[in-house]
Design an enzyme around this catalytic site. Sequence first.
Site, short mmCIF file in Angstrom:
data_model
loop_
_atom_site.label_atom_id
_atom_site.label_comp_id
_atom_site.label_asym_id
_atom_site.label_seq_id
_atom_site.Cartn_x
_atom_site.Cartn_y
_atom_site.Cartn_z
N SER A 1 0.83 -1.21 0.00
CA SER A 1 0.00 0.00 0.00
C SER A 1 0.87 1.26 0.00
CB SER A 1 -0.97 0.00 1.18
OG SER A 1 -0.28 -0.06 2.40
N GLU A 2 2.01 1.23 0.70
CA GLU A 2 2.97 2.32 0.65
C GLU A 2 4.39 1.77 0.76
OE1 GLU A 2 -0.67 4.32 2.44
OE2 GLU A 2 0.59 2.80 3.34
N SER A 3 5.32 2.54 0.19
CA SER A 3 6.75 2.30 0.32
C SER A 3 7.39 3.65 0.64
CB SER A 3 7.35 1.76 -0.98
OG SER A 3 6.79 0.51 -1.31
N HIS B 1 0.92 5.22 8.60
CA HIS B 1 1.55 3.89 8.66
C HIS B 1 2.99 3.93 8.16
CE1 HIS B 1 1.89 0.81 5.31
NE2 HIS B 1 2.19 0.04 6.33
#
Length: 134
Positions: free
Chosen positions: A44-46, A73
């Site tokens: 979902s994110e990096s 997050h």
Amino acid sequence: MLSFEVVDVFAPRPFTGNQLAVVLDAGGLTTQQCQALAAEFGFSESTFVTAVHAGGYAVRIFTPETELPFAGHPSVGTAHTLVRLGLLPAGTVQQECGEGVVPLDVTADGARLTGGAPAPGPAPTRRRWPRPSA
């Protein structure tokens, strides 16, 4: 060669929680390279740590499709990872991101956002979707 870690955020043990790729020493990467890597990771994110300095770090946050100015997050996951790796001391660290400077409290057990009261953005606009033809 890039160094990165895949971490589990909001989880008591590995392979649970929200996955996050934390790319270290990413200051030399272009926006296109960060975006391509985020798409390859598929989480979902990096995050891409572009600098670590006394008291904090600079980071860029990407989804597989776009760059974000801020997200919770990835912020807590990146801060905790940098402290766990010994790149920053535990305590209050300053994260520099597209949204500005965000303070986080980090311990050996985790991290939490500590920056001020929430500020609401503009009200969402109502969008009317076309009705399907019968």
